[in-house]
Each structure stands twice: as C-alpha cells, then as structure tokens.
Scaffold this motif. Structure first.
Motif, PDB file in Angstrom:
ATOM      1  N   GLY A  12      21.877 -44.463  72.593  1.00  0.00           N
ATOM      2  CA  GLY A  12      22.275 -45.685  71.923  1.00  0.00           C
ATOM      3  C   GLY A  12      21.171 -46.716  71.893  1.00  0.00           C
ATOM      4  N   GLN A  13      21.303 -47.649  70.958  1.00  0.00           N
ATOM      5  CA  GLN A  13      20.367 -48.762  70.826  1.00  0.00           C
ATOM      6  C   GLN A  13      21.053 -50.034  71.290  1.00  0.00           C
ATOM      7  OE1 GLN A  13      19.128 -48.781  66.733  1.00  0.00           O
ATOM      8  NE2 GLN A  13      17.897 -46.937  66.970  1.00  0.00           N
ATOM      9  N   LEU A  14      20.350 -50.827  72.112  1.00  0.00           N
ATOM     10  CA  LEU A  14      20.932 -52.048  72.644  1.00  0.00           C
ATOM     11  C   LEU A  14      20.543 -53.274  71.840  1.00  0.00           C
ATOM     12  CD1 LEU A  14      21.000 -49.988  75.069  1.00  0.00           C
ATOM     13  CD2 LEU A  14      21.078 -52.011  76.503  1.00  0.00           C
ATOM     14  N   SER A  15      19.293 -53.322  71.381  1.00  0.00           N
ATOM     15  CA  SER A  15      18.836 -54.506  70.643  1.00  0.00           C
ATOM     16  C   SER A  15      17.548 -54.177  69.905  1.00  0.00           C
ATOM     17  CB  SER A  15      18.604 -55.679  71.595  1.00  0.00           C
ATOM     18  OG  SER A  15      17.583 -55.363  72.531  1.00  0.00           O
ATOM     19  N   LYS A  23      15.265 -51.529  71.899  1.00  0.00           N
ATOM     20  CA  LYS A  23      15.625 -51.161  73.269  1.00  0.00           C
ATOM     21  C   LYS A  23      16.660 -50.052  73.177  1.00  0.00           C
ATOM     22  CE  LYS A  23      15.427 -54.191  76.233  1.00  0.00           C
ATOM     23  NZ  LYS A  23      15.570 -55.534  76.740  1.00  0.00           N
ATOM     24  N   GLU A  24      16.325 -48.883  73.729  1.00  0.00           N
ATOM     25  CA  GLU A  24      17.166 -47.699  73.599  1.00  0.00           C
ATOM     26  C   GLU A  24      17.477 -47.075  74.947  1.00  0.00           C
ATOM     27  OE1 GLU A  24      15.330 -45.964  69.403  1.00  0.00           O
ATOM     28  OE2 GLU A  24      15.073 -44.822  71.249  1.00  0.00           O
ATOM     29  N   LEU A  25      18.634 -46.427  75.004  1.00  0.00           N
ATOM     30  CA  LEU A  25      18.968 -45.538  76.115  1.00  0.00           C
ATOM     31  C   LEU A  25      18.846 -44.123  75.565  1.00  0.00           C
ATOM     32  CD1 LEU A  25      19.986 -45.055  79.011  1.00  0.00           C
ATOM     33  CD2 LEU A  25      22.310 -45.126  78.086  1.00  0.00           C
ATOM     34  N   ASN A  26      17.940 -43.356  76.160  1.00  0.00           N
ATOM     35  CA  ASN A  26      17.677 -41.989  75.724  1.00  0.00           C
ATOM     36  C   ASN A  26      17.724 -41.041  76.909  1.00  0.00           C
ATOM     37  OD1 ASN A  26      16.933 -42.584  72.929  1.00  0.00           O
ATOM     38  ND2 ASN A  26      15.108 -43.534  73.783  1.00  0.00           N
ATOM     39  N   LEU A  39      15.817 -46.151  79.866  1.00  0.00           N
ATOM     40  CA  LEU A  39      16.084 -47.385  79.127  1.00  0.00           C
ATOM     41  C   LEU A  39      14.768 -48.131  78.980  1.00  0.00           C
ATOM     42  CD1 LEU A  39      18.230 -49.310  77.942  1.00  0.00           C
ATOM     43  CD2 LEU A  39      18.444 -50.302  80.215  1.00  0.00           C
ATOM     44  N   ARG A  40      14.312 -48.315  77.719  1.00  0.00           N
ATOM     45  CA  ARG A  40      13.046 -49.016  77.481  1.00  0.00           C
ATOM     46  C   ARG A  40      12.956 -49.434  76.027  1.00  0.00           C
ATOM     47  NH1 ARG A  40       8.762 -46.696  79.761  1.00  0.00           N
ATOM     48  NH2 ARG A  40      10.083 -45.366  80.991  1.00  0.00           N
ATOM     49  N   ASP A  41      11.944 -50.276  75.746  1.00  0.00           N
ATOM     50  CA  ASP A  41      11.649 -50.700  74.384  1.00  0.00           C
ATOM     51  C   ASP A  41      10.708 -49.686  73.740  1.00  0.00           C
ATOM     52  OD1 ASP A  41      13.095 -53.122  74.443  1.00  0.00           O
ATOM     53  OD2 ASP A  41      11.439 -54.146  75.433  1.00  0.00           O
TER      54      ASP A  41
END
Length: 72
Positions: A12-15, A23-26, A39-41
């Motif tokens: 998912g993408q957070l922002s 900023k993604e959770l992969n 979790l990183r940009d």
C-alpha cells in the motif's frame, strides 16, 4: 557494493510528497534474503529510495497490535 533488492509485493501507499516521492509499505527481498516488510519513501519508478524501516512478520504483527490499541 550495491544493495540488491526486489520488491515482491506492493502492499500500500501511505502518502505522496510534492516532489512525487511515495511512502510505501512493500514486501522486499534485500540481497537475495527472505522478504521482509519495508516502509520507506520511493522516487518515481523506484529509481531512488529514502531511509526506511524493515520489519519481520512478527514485528509487523506487534506494530499492528500497538496501533489497534491507540485512539486515533
């Protein structure tokens, strides 16, 4: 030595920043190791990355439990 990584799954993408970084959770495999949650940009097209946080499945579960207890 370059860091090798493979994004196995985008969760998912957070922002998104004004410069287009997301900023993604992969789920990522780093240096051919077992994948971990990350979790990183990321710059567009994932050509660059910012500093991030890598979590095992157990750590992610504990974080979920902590967040579920918070009143947001």
């Amino acid at each position: 030595m370059a860091i090798k990584y493979e994004i196995k799954e985008t969760i998912g993408q957070l922002s998104e920043s004004s410069k287009g970084w997301i900023k993604e959770l992969n789920l990522i495999s780093w240096n051919d190791r077992d994948p971990k949650y990350d979790l990183r940009d990321w710059a567009p097209e994932h050509e660059k990355m910012g500093k991030g946080l890598t979590l095992s499945t157990e750590e992610l579960k504990k974080l979920r439990d902590i967040l579920n207890k918070m009143e947001l």
